[in-house]
Design a protein around this motif. Sequence first.
Motif, short mmCIF file in Angstrom:
data_model
loop_
_atom_site.label_atom_id
_atom_site.label_comp_id
_atom_site.label_asym_id
_atom_site.label_seq_id
_atom_site.Cartn_x
_atom_site.Cartn_y
_atom_site.Cartn_z
N VAL A 110 -1.94 0.21 7.48
CA VAL A 110 -2.28 -1.17 7.11
C VAL A 110 -3.45 -1.63 7.96
CG1 VAL A 110 -1.41 -3.53 6.97
CG2 VAL A 110 0.15 -1.62 6.56
N LEU A 111 -4.47 -2.13 7.28
CA LEU A 111 -5.63 -2.72 7.97
C LEU A 111 -5.71 -4.18 7.58
CD1 LEU A 111 -6.77 0.39 6.89
CD2 LEU A 111 -8.16 -0.25 8.84
N SER A 112 -6.13 -5.01 8.54
CA SER A 112 -6.12 -6.45 8.31
C SER A 112 -7.38 -7.11 8.87
CB SER A 112 -4.90 -7.06 8.99
OG SER A 112 -4.89 -8.45 8.86
N LYS A 113 -7.82 -8.13 8.16
CA LYS A 113 -8.91 -8.99 8.63
C LYS A 113 -8.69 -10.36 7.99
CE LYS A 113 -13.90 -9.61 8.50
NZ LYS A 113 -15.15 -9.07 7.95
N ASP A 114 -8.59 -11.37 8.84
CA ASP A 114 -8.29 -12.72 8.37
C ASP A 114 -7.02 -12.67 7.53
OD1 ASP A 114 -10.61 -13.67 9.66
OD2 ASP A 114 -11.84 -13.17 7.92
N ASN A 115 -7.07 -13.05 6.26
CA ASN A 115 -5.86 -13.00 5.43
C ASN A 115 -5.92 -11.86 4.41
OD1 ASN A 115 -7.86 -14.05 3.82
ND2 ASN A 115 -6.61 -15.67 2.94
N ILE A 116 -6.73 -10.85 4.69
CA ILE A 116 -6.89 -9.70 3.79
C ILE A 116 -6.12 -8.51 4.34
CG2 ILE A 116 -8.53 -8.09 2.76
CD1 ILE A 116 -10.68 -10.29 3.16
N LEU A 117 -5.30 -7.90 3.51
CA LEU A 117 -4.58 -6.68 3.87
C LEU A 117 -5.08 -5.54 2.99
CD1 LEU A 117 -0.85 -7.79 4.08
CD2 LEU A 117 -2.37 -7.24 5.97
N ILE A 118 -5.37 -4.41 3.60
CA ILE A 118 -5.74 -3.21 2.86
C ILE A 118 -4.80 -2.11 3.31
CG2 ILE A 118 -7.51 -1.47 2.49
CD1 ILE A 118 -9.59 -3.67 2.78
N LEU A 119 -4.19 -1.45 2.34
CA LEU A 119 -3.29 -0.34 2.64
C LEU A 119 -3.93 0.95 2.14
CD1 LEU A 119 -1.40 -2.99 2.11
CD2 LEU A 119 0.36 -1.32 2.54
N GLU A 120 -3.94 1.96 2.99
CA GLU A 120 -4.55 3.24 2.66
C GLU A 120 -3.54 4.37 2.83
OE1 GLU A 120 -7.57 4.29 1.53
OE2 GLU A 120 -8.06 2.18 1.24
N ASP A 121 -3.49 5.25 1.84
CA ASP A 121 -2.64 6.44 1.89
C ASP A 121 -3.22 7.38 2.94
OD1 ASP A 121 -1.20 8.76 1.52
OD2 ASP A 121 -1.59 8.89 -0.63
N ILE A 122 -2.47 7.67 3.98
CA ILE A 122 -3.01 8.46 5.09
C ILE A 122 -3.19 9.94 4.73
CG2 ILE A 122 -2.19 6.89 6.87
CD1 ILE A 122 0.06 8.88 7.44
N SER A 123 -2.66 10.38 3.60
CA SER A 123 -2.81 11.78 3.23
C SER A 123 -4.06 12.06 2.39
CB SER A 123 -1.57 12.26 2.46
OG SER A 123 -1.46 11.59 1.22
N CYS A 124 -4.77 11.03 1.98
CA CYS A 124 -5.99 11.21 1.18
C CYS A 124 -7.13 11.73 2.05
CB CYS A 124 -6.41 9.91 0.52
SG CYS A 124 -5.32 9.41 -0.81
N SER A 125 -7.93 12.60 1.50
CA SER A 125 -9.01 13.22 2.27
C SER A 125 -10.11 12.23 2.66
CB SER A 125 -9.62 14.39 1.50
OG SER A 125 -10.17 13.93 0.28
N ASP A 126 -10.29 11.16 1.88
CA ASP A 126 -11.35 10.20 2.20
C ASP A 126 -10.88 9.02 3.05
OD1 ASP A 126 -9.86 9.19 0.10
OD2 ASP A 126 -11.58 8.35 -0.95
N THR A 127 -9.62 9.01 3.43
CA THR A 127 -9.08 7.91 4.23
C THR A 127 -9.80 7.71 5.56
OG1 THR A 127 -6.93 7.95 3.15
CG2 THR A 127 -7.00 7.00 5.34
#
Length: 74
Positions: free
Chosen positions: A5-22
Amino acid sequence: MEFCVLSKDNILILEDISCSDTPEIITSLFKQGFILAPVLIKANNVEDARRSFINRFSWEELANALKSKTLLRG
């Protein structure tokens, strides 16, 4: 799948850690001022991961995890 989980202000971005481009995506988000939350979420897809994160963790728990340098799992 496990999501970070990445956060900035009120924005949340979730990234699959198994993806090669993560790693590249996370690096780009860091450059834009996002921070990595001390959380890993297991879910079938990003929508379920987002729901799990929002329903499971409080901002106080996240702040305490950052202070104590621990990882929360959901």
